[in-house]
Write a protein that holds these residues in place. Structure first.
Motif, PDB file in Angstrom:
ATOM      1  N   GLY A  48       0.786  -1.279  -0.072  1.00 33.09           N
ATOM      2  CA  GLY A  48       0.044   0.094   0.040  1.00 33.09           C
ATOM      3  C   GLY A  48       0.821   1.308  -0.029  1.00 33.09           C
ATOM      4  N   ASN A  49       2.166   1.228   0.346  1.00 36.82           N
ATOM      5  CA  ASN A  49       3.106   2.381   0.292  1.00 36.82           C
ATOM      6  C   ASN A  49       3.396   2.746  -1.430  1.00 36.82           C
ATOM      7  OD1 ASN A  49       4.725   4.376   0.443  1.00 36.82           O
ATOM      8  ND2 ASN A  49       6.170   3.394   1.816  1.00 36.82           N
ATOM      9  N   PHE A  50       2.750   3.634  -1.840  1.00 37.53           N
ATOM     10  CA  PHE A  50       3.216   4.022  -3.257  1.00 37.53           C
ATOM     11  C   PHE A  50       4.701   4.117  -3.740  1.00 37.53           C
ATOM     12  CE2 PHE A  50       3.416   7.500  -6.583  1.00 37.53           C
ATOM     13  CZ  PHE A  50       2.905   6.605  -7.811  1.00 37.53           C
ATOM     14  N   GLN A  51       5.494   4.529  -2.678  1.00 46.35           N
ATOM     15  CA  GLN A  51       7.044   4.777  -2.800  1.00 46.35           C
ATOM     16  C   GLN A  51       7.776   3.345  -2.631  1.00 46.35           C
ATOM     17  OE1 GLN A  51       8.085   7.785  -3.733  1.00 46.35           O
ATOM     18  NE2 GLN A  51       5.917   8.607  -3.561  1.00 46.35           N
ATOM     19  N   ASP A  52       6.887   2.546  -2.239  1.00 45.16           N
ATOM     20  CA  ASP A  52       7.628   1.137  -2.173  1.00 45.16           C
ATOM     21  C   ASP A  52       7.396   0.168  -2.986  1.00 45.16           C
ATOM     22  OD1 ASP A  52       9.023  -0.914  -1.311  1.00 45.16           O
ATOM     23  OD2 ASP A  52       8.448  -0.938   0.766  1.00 45.16           O
ATOM     24  N   MET A  53       7.854  -0.165  -4.000  1.00 45.93           N
ATOM     25  CA  MET A  53       7.397  -1.553  -4.848  1.00 45.93           C
ATOM     26  C   MET A  53       8.313  -2.447  -4.807  1.00 45.93           C
ATOM     27  SD  MET A  53       5.322  -0.831  -8.328  1.00 45.93           S
ATOM     28  CE  MET A  53       4.572  -2.378  -8.963  1.00 45.93           C
ATOM     29  N   SER A  54       9.007  -2.661  -3.448  1.00 45.57           N
ATOM     30  CA  SER A  54      10.122  -3.689  -3.494  1.00 45.57           C
ATOM     31  C   SER A  54       9.562  -5.124  -3.578  1.00 45.57           C
ATOM     32  CB  SER A  54      10.826  -3.529  -2.421  1.00 45.57           C
ATOM     33  OG  SER A  54       9.859  -3.614  -1.085  1.00 45.57           O
ATOM     34  N   TRP A  55       7.802  -5.246  -3.307  1.00 38.74           N
ATOM     35  CA  TRP A  55       7.507  -6.488  -3.411  1.00 38.74           C
ATOM     36  C   TRP A  55       7.138  -7.188  -4.824  1.00 38.74           C
ATOM     37  CZ3 TRP A  55       2.767  -6.676  -6.302  1.00 38.74           C
ATOM     38  CH2 TRP A  55       2.501  -5.317  -6.559  1.00 38.74           C
ATOM     39  N   HIS A  56       7.545  -6.279  -5.786  1.00 38.72           N
ATOM     40  CA  HIS A  56       7.556  -6.661  -7.176  1.00 38.72           C
ATOM     41  C   HIS A  56       8.613  -7.421  -7.535  1.00 38.72           C
ATOM     42  CE1 HIS A  56       6.411  -7.394 -11.405  1.00 38.72           C
ATOM     43  NE2 HIS A  56       5.299  -6.914 -11.153  1.00 38.72           N
ATOM     44  N   PRO A  57       8.886  -8.664  -8.096  1.00 38.05           N
ATOM     45  CA  PRO A  57      10.202  -8.782  -8.420  1.00 38.05           C
ATOM     46  C   PRO A  57      10.921  -8.282  -9.643  1.00 38.05           C
ATOM     47  CG  PRO A  57       8.674 -10.483  -9.227  1.00 38.05           C
ATOM     48  CD  PRO A  57       7.954  -9.431  -8.309  1.00 38.05           C
TER      49      PRO A  57
END
Length: 181
Positions: A48-57
């Motif tokens: 849910g944090n727009f500034q953190d997309m580290s969950w996407h490989p």
């Protein structure tokens, strides 16, 4: 009506069907969902944090400004340091509804073969526990004119966006597990 005016109107009317057939691209849409075993709040905490997309490989790093405020920006670097980038802007955000919407402001069509792209990411509770994550987007193909090359046509755009969404959703299932597993 004079004969000349009648002939001109008839000529225009006869050309209209041909003009209608010569339209440009149509807006494409993709919606993918997955179910995970985790509580919606836990899933939202991860994505849910727009500034953190580290969950996407596919995302190596995310930089940006504005947190989760409307008009916040982020730049996704793909793959590795110095990899291709995608610039995006947030235009809707609801922590309460566990949803946000964003647009791509800059991407090379060689990286993602789309134009005029907007997307929505939402987490919803499942009956009996767990969460459903929905990722949907709307966009035009990477080539705005008629007769696009194969790598920039509607099918290429749909396949690319679907691939991005599926990779992200698969990573969430890997992280949180599937319901009932």
């Amino acid at each position: 009506m004079k004969r000349r005016e009648f002939m001109a109107m008839t000529a225009v009317a006869l050309m209209l069907p041909g003009l209608a057939a010569a339209h440009g691209p149509t807006r494409q849409k993709v919606t993918l969902t997955t179910e995970v075993a985790a509580d919606p709040a836990e899933v939202w905490q991860a994505i849910g944090n727009f500034q953190d997309m580290s969950w996407h490989p596919a995302v190596f790093s995310t930089t940006g400004e504005g947190d989760n405020q409307i008009d916040a920006t982020r730049v996704l670097t793909l793959g590795e340091e110095g990899g291709p980038t995608i610039s995006e802007i947030l235009y809707k955000y609801s922590d309460e509804k566990m949803s946000y919407s964003y647009r791509i402001t800059d991407v090379a069509v060689e990286v993602l073969p789309v134009t005029n792209y907007s997307s929505h990411l939402t987490v919803k509770p499942l009956d009996g526990g767990g969460s459903e994550v929905e990722w949907r987007g709307a966009f035009y193909r990477g080539y705005p004119n008629n007769d696009p090359p194969e790598n920039l046509n509607d099918e290429a755009a749909i396949a690319a966006v679907s691939g991005v969404y599926q990779a992200g959703l698969d990573a969430l299932v890997e992280r949180f597990g599937a319901p009932g597993s």
